[in-house]
Design a protein around this motif. Sequence first.
Motif, mmCIF file in Angstrom:
data_model
loop_
_atom_site.group_PDB
_atom_site.id
_atom_site.type_symbol
_atom_site.label_atom_id
_atom_site.label_comp_id
_atom_site.label_asym_id
_atom_site.label_seq_id
_atom_site.Cartn_x
_atom_site.Cartn_y
_atom_site.Cartn_z
ATOM 1 N N ILE A 8 0.577 -1.182 -0.250
ATOM 2 C CA ILE A 8 0.122 -0.212 0.296
ATOM 3 C C ILE A 8 0.876 1.149 -0.419
ATOM 4 O O ILE A 8 0.305 1.834 -0.526
ATOM 5 N N ILE A 9 2.087 1.353 0.938
ATOM 6 C CA ILE A 9 2.692 2.158 1.305
ATOM 7 C C ILE A 9 3.642 2.711 -0.334
ATOM 8 O O ILE A 9 3.665 3.549 -0.710
ATOM 9 N N LYS A 10 3.784 1.219 -0.977
ATOM 10 C CA LYS A 10 4.611 1.335 -2.797
ATOM 11 C C LYS A 10 4.587 2.152 -3.454
ATOM 12 O O LYS A 10 4.405 3.122 -4.328
ATOM 13 N N GLU A 11 2.768 1.227 -3.247
ATOM 14 C CA GLU A 11 1.476 2.498 -4.212
ATOM 15 C C GLU A 11 1.207 3.484 -4.109
ATOM 16 O O GLU A 11 1.356 4.319 -5.414
ATOM 17 N N VAL A 13 3.889 6.076 -3.164
ATOM 18 C CA VAL A 13 5.311 5.943 -4.060
ATOM 19 C C VAL A 13 4.764 6.480 -5.144
ATOM 20 O O VAL A 13 4.898 7.845 -5.388
ATOM 21 N N LEU A 14 4.538 5.294 -5.148
ATOM 22 C CA LEU A 14 4.373 5.424 -7.584
ATOM 23 C C LEU A 14 3.931 6.616 -7.428
ATOM 24 O O LEU A 14 3.806 7.440 -8.629
ATOM 25 N N ALA A 15 2.379 7.147 -6.843
ATOM 26 C CA ALA A 15 1.230 7.798 -7.012
ATOM 27 C C ALA A 15 1.320 9.125 -7.330
ATOM 28 O O ALA A 15 0.874 9.537 -7.680
ATOM 29 N N LYS A 16 2.424 9.030 -6.621
ATOM 30 C CA LYS A 16 2.861 10.416 -6.179
ATOM 31 C C LYS A 16 3.972 10.990 -7.165
ATOM 32 O O LYS A 16 4.618 11.554 -7.186
ATOM 33 N N ASN A 17 4.727 9.601 -7.716
ATOM 34 C CA ASN A 17 5.439 9.908 -8.513
ATOM 35 C C ASN A 17 6.512 10.548 -8.093
ATOM 36 O O ASN A 17 7.639 11.416 -8.324
ATOM 37 N N MET A 18 6.793 9.723 -6.494
ATOM 38 C CA MET A 18 8.526 10.458 -6.128
ATOM 39 C C MET A 18 9.270 9.120 -6.420
ATOM 40 O O MET A 18 9.292 8.086 -6.068
ATOM 41 N N ALA A 19 10.415 9.781 -6.243
ATOM 42 C CA ALA A 19 11.573 8.714 -6.042
ATOM 43 C C ALA A 19 11.560 8.274 -5.281
ATOM 44 O O ALA A 19 11.911 8.593 -4.450
ATOM 45 N N VAL A 20 12.082 6.806 -5.237
ATOM 46 C CA VAL A 20 12.925 6.198 -3.738
ATOM 47 C C VAL A 20 13.868 6.895 -2.669
ATOM 48 O O VAL A 20 13.496 7.002 -1.556
ATOM 49 N N THR A 21 14.700 7.442 -3.426
ATOM 50 C CA THR A 21 15.463 8.495 -2.835
ATOM 51 C C THR A 21 15.084 9.313 -1.662
ATOM 52 O O THR A 21 15.263 9.900 -0.830
ATOM 53 N N LYS A 25 14.813 10.315 2.028
ATOM 54 C CA LYS A 25 15.400 11.787 2.658
ATOM 55 C C LYS A 25 13.735 11.620 3.775
ATOM 56 O O LYS A 25 13.876 12.138 4.950
ATOM 57 N N LEU A 26 12.334 11.606 2.899
ATOM 58 C CA LEU A 26 11.418 12.471 3.956
ATOM 59 C C LEU A 26 11.493 11.433 5.018
ATOM 60 O O LEU A 26 10.854 11.883 5.926
ATOM 61 N N ILE A 27 11.694 9.957 4.970
ATOM 62 C CA ILE A 27 11.365 9.704 5.969
ATOM 63 C C ILE A 27 12.532 9.144 7.271
ATOM 64 O O ILE A 27 12.572 8.867 7.989
ATOM 65 N N ASP A 28 13.169 9.486 6.525
ATOM 66 C CA ASP A 28 15.214 9.864 7.613
ATOM 67 C C ASP A 28 14.914 8.479 7.225
ATOM 68 O O ASP A 28 15.528 8.070 8.508
ATOM 69 N N VAL A 29 15.309 7.685 6.195
ATOM 70 C CA VAL A 29 16.081 6.137 5.879
ATOM 71 C C VAL A 29 16.963 5.619 5.134
ATOM 72 O O VAL A 29 16.593 7.084 4.219
ATOM 73 N N LYS A 50 4.535 8.528 10.464
ATOM 74 C CA LYS A 50 6.119 9.388 9.389
ATOM 75 C C LYS A 50 6.001 9.546 8.191
ATOM 76 O O LYS A 50 5.963 10.940 7.040
ATOM 77 N N ILE A 51 5.401 8.634 7.648
ATOM 78 C CA ILE A 51 6.050 7.994 6.526
ATOM 79 C C ILE A 51 4.026 8.255 5.340
ATOM 80 O O ILE A 51 4.390 8.882 4.903
ATOM 81 N N GLY A 52 3.147 7.983 7.117
ATOM 82 C CA GLY A 52 2.227 8.713 5.888
ATOM 83 C C GLY A 52 2.054 10.418 6.115
ATOM 84 O O GLY A 52 1.130 11.361 5.116
ATOM 85 N N GLN A 53 2.764 11.164 6.921
ATOM 86 C CA GLN A 53 3.081 12.951 6.477
ATOM 87 C C GLN A 53 3.965 12.789 5.630
ATOM 88 O O GLN A 53 3.512 13.973 4.968
ATOM 89 N N ALA A 54 4.720 11.727 5.527
ATOM 90 C CA ALA A 54 5.277 12.687 4.247
ATOM 91 C C ALA A 54 4.499 12.542 2.396
ATOM 92 O O ALA A 54 4.966 13.365 1.729
ATOM 93 N N LEU A 55 3.445 11.470 2.911
ATOM 94 C CA LEU A 55 3.021 10.930 1.442
ATOM 95 C C LEU A 55 1.813 11.841 1.471
ATOM 96 O O LEU A 55 0.764 11.239 0.622
ATOM 97 N N ASP A 56 1.503 12.445 2.862
ATOM 98 C CA ASP A 56 -0.066 12.697 2.727
ATOM 99 C C ASP A 56 -0.861 12.306 2.582
ATOM 100 O O ASP A 56 -2.273 11.979 1.964
ATOM 101 N N TYR A 57 -0.827 11.332 3.396
ATOM 102 C CA TYR A 57 -2.082 9.927 3.574
ATOM 103 C C TYR A 57 -2.582 8.993 4.930
ATOM 104 O O TYR A 57 -1.100 8.729 5.273
ATOM 105 N N ASP A 58 -3.322 9.463 5.172
ATOM 106 C CA ASP A 58 -3.496 8.213 6.644
ATOM 107 C C ASP A 58 -3.411 6.701 6.363
ATOM 108 O O ASP A 58 -4.785 6.580 6.080
ATOM 109 N N PHE A 59 -2.228 6.372 6.961
ATOM 110 C CA PHE A 59 -1.716 4.509 6.236
ATOM 111 C C PHE A 59 -3.112 3.923 7.427
ATOM 112 O O PHE A 59 -3.747 2.999 7.271
#
Length: 111
Positions: A8-11, A13-21, A25-29, A50-59
């Motif tokens: 779900i997280i991967k989907e 990230v991809l939907a936001k067209n965000m690079a893994v790198t 950085k956004l989630i500090d890993v 933290k992931i939810g905040q970075a992607l603006d989504y409530d997982f």
Amino acid sequence: MEKKIGQIIKEHVLAKNMAVTEFAKLIDVERSNVYNIFQRDSIDTALLKKIGQALDYDFFQDLLEEETIQRIVLKNKIGNTIYVPIQLSTEEIDKLNIKEMVLNNLIKKKQ
């Protein structure tokens, strides 16, 4: 089959067209840890927040069981009213003129 939280997280990230790198950085890993996260079927709540905040989504909403969702919806609809299940015969249902409502509820439960 239910999706894993990592999928779900991967989907998202991809939907936001965000690079893994960038996501790393956004989630500090480390970048390599992101791929590990994508494979997980469970996750620490602080990291998920933290992931939810970075992607603006409530997982957390994706982790609720259907029964819990139904209880929340029902509670919001009825407030503090308590409903008690009762058994009625077909004749009693007809007398109360609630046959259509009962049938609709049965159909919804089967879906």
